[in-house]
Design a protein around this motif. Sequence first.
Motif, PDB file in Angstrom:
ATOM      1  N   ASP A  31       0.164  -4.489   9.968  1.00 37.57           N
ATOM      2  CA  ASP A  31      -0.963  -3.624   9.606  1.00 37.57           C
ATOM      3  C   ASP A  31      -1.518  -3.019  10.882  1.00 37.57           C
ATOM      4  O   ASP A  31      -2.306  -3.626  11.579  1.00 37.57           O
ATOM      5  CB  ASP A  31      -2.053  -4.389   8.876  1.00 37.57           C
ATOM      6  N   ASN A  32      -1.096  -1.821  11.189  1.00 40.44           N
ATOM      7  CA  ASN A  32      -1.553  -1.151  12.404  1.00 40.44           C
ATOM      8  C   ASN A  32      -2.871  -0.416  12.214  1.00 40.44           C
ATOM      9  O   ASN A  32      -3.466   0.028  13.180  1.00 40.44           O
ATOM     10  CB  ASN A  32      -0.499  -0.169  12.907  1.00 40.44           C
ATOM     11  N   TYR A  33      -3.311  -0.251  10.994  1.00 40.73           N
ATOM     12  CA  TYR A  33      -4.505   0.565  10.744  1.00 40.73           C
ATOM     13  C   TYR A  33      -5.631  -0.245  10.114  1.00 40.73           C
ATOM     14  O   TYR A  33      -6.590   0.321   9.626  1.00 40.73           O
ATOM     15  CB  TYR A  33      -4.133   1.750   9.853  1.00 40.73           C
ATOM     16  N   ASN A  34      -5.512  -1.570  10.100  1.00 43.46           N
ATOM     17  CA  ASN A  34      -6.534  -2.477   9.582  1.00 43.46           C
ATOM     18  C   ASN A  34      -6.934  -2.157   8.140  1.00 43.46           C
ATOM     19  O   ASN A  34      -8.086  -2.287   7.766  1.00 43.46           O
ATOM     20  CB  ASN A  34      -7.764  -2.474  10.499  1.00 43.46           C
ATOM     21  N   ARG A  35      -5.973  -1.737   7.336  1.00 45.25           N
ATOM     22  CA  ARG A  35      -6.241  -1.411   5.929  1.00 45.25           C
ATOM     23  C   ARG A  35      -6.277  -2.651   5.042  1.00 45.25           C
ATOM     24  O   ARG A  35      -6.766  -2.589   3.929  1.00 45.25           O
ATOM     25  CB  ARG A  35      -5.177  -0.447   5.404  1.00 45.25           C
ATOM     26  N   LEU A  36      -5.772  -3.771   5.529  1.00 45.99           N
ATOM     27  CA  LEU A  36      -5.690  -4.962   4.697  1.00 45.99           C
ATOM     28  C   LEU A  36      -6.972  -5.789   4.721  1.00 45.99           C
ATOM     29  O   LEU A  36      -7.093  -6.750   3.975  1.00 45.99           O
ATOM     30  CB  LEU A  36      -4.509  -5.830   5.142  1.00 45.99           C
ATOM     31  N   SER A  37      -7.926  -5.415   5.540  1.00 45.39           N
ATOM     32  CA  SER A  37      -9.153  -6.197   5.637  1.00 45.39           C
ATOM     33  C   SER A  37      -9.969  -6.145   4.342  1.00 45.39           C
ATOM     34  O   SER A  37     -10.832  -6.990   4.114  1.00 45.39           O
ATOM     35  CB  SER A  37      -9.999  -5.724   6.811  1.00 45.39           C
ATOM     36  N   ASN A  38      -9.697  -5.174   3.469  1.00 46.54           N
ATOM     37  CA  ASN A  38     -10.412  -5.059   2.191  1.00 46.54           C
ATOM     38  C   ASN A  38      -9.877  -6.024   1.135  1.00 46.54           C
ATOM     39  O   ASN A  38     -10.531  -6.237   0.129  1.00 46.54           O
ATOM     40  CB  ASN A  38     -10.312  -3.634   1.647  1.00 46.54           C
TER      41      ASN A  38
ATOM     42  N   GLN B 109      -2.516 -10.551   9.913  1.00 50.27           N
ATOM     43  CA  GLN B 109      -2.051  -9.209  10.256  1.00 50.27           C
ATOM     44  C   GLN B 109      -1.383  -9.202  11.628  1.00 50.27           C
ATOM     45  O   GLN B 109      -1.899  -9.768  12.580  1.00 50.27           O
ATOM     46  CB  GLN B 109      -3.223  -8.243  10.253  1.00 50.27           C
TER      47      GLN B 109
ATOM     48  N   LYS C 265       0.269  -6.607  14.499  1.00 50.90           N
ATOM     49  CA  LYS C 265       0.367  -5.219  14.950  1.00 50.90           C
ATOM     50  C   LYS C 265       1.838  -4.908  15.214  1.00 50.90           C
ATOM     51  O   LYS C 265       2.514  -5.597  15.958  1.00 50.90           O
ATOM     52  CB  LYS C 265      -0.451  -4.979  16.218  1.00 50.90           C
TER      53      LYS C 265
ATOM     54  N   LEU D 216       0.824  -1.209   0.000  1.00 52.25           N
ATOM     55  CA  LEU D 216       0.000   0.000   0.000  1.00 52.25           C
ATOM     56  C   LEU D 216       0.855   1.254   0.000  1.00 52.25           C
ATOM     57  O   LEU D 216       0.433   2.297  -0.472  1.00 52.25           O
ATOM     58  CB  LEU D 216      -0.904   0.009   1.244  1.00 52.25           C
ATOM     59  N   ASN D 217       2.062   1.137   0.558  1.00 55.41           N
ATOM     60  CA  ASN D 217       2.955   2.288   0.683  1.00 55.41           C
ATOM     61  C   ASN D 217       4.248   2.110  -0.090  1.00 55.41           C
ATOM     62  O   ASN D 217       5.234   2.765   0.198  1.00 55.41           O
ATOM     63  CB  ASN D 217       3.294   2.519   2.156  1.00 55.41           C
TER      64      ASN D 217
END
Length: 81
Positions: A46-53, A63, A65, A16-17
């Motif tokens: 994944d600290n921001y739960n962005r991978l759940s999509n 994931q 933390k 993602l980054n």
Amino acid sequence: MKLAVFAPNVLPVPALNGGAVEELITYFIEENEKKHIYDIDLYTVDNYNRLSNFQYKYTNILQIKYKPNLMKQRIGSLSIK
């Protein structure tokens, strides 16, 4: 065949980054979706739960933390008298 992939602990995978290794792992996962060879367990930060999509048929995203190295920060803050 089962495969476990441990991504570096700085950037998430799928990438993602950016990040060279993260992009390479993302490419590998996407190609595996086209030509199923491996059942992959992917361990990534994944600290921001962005991978759940992200949903993959042959890749299970696990994931983790990320916690910065607190010991390194504490040692750096010590002063020698």
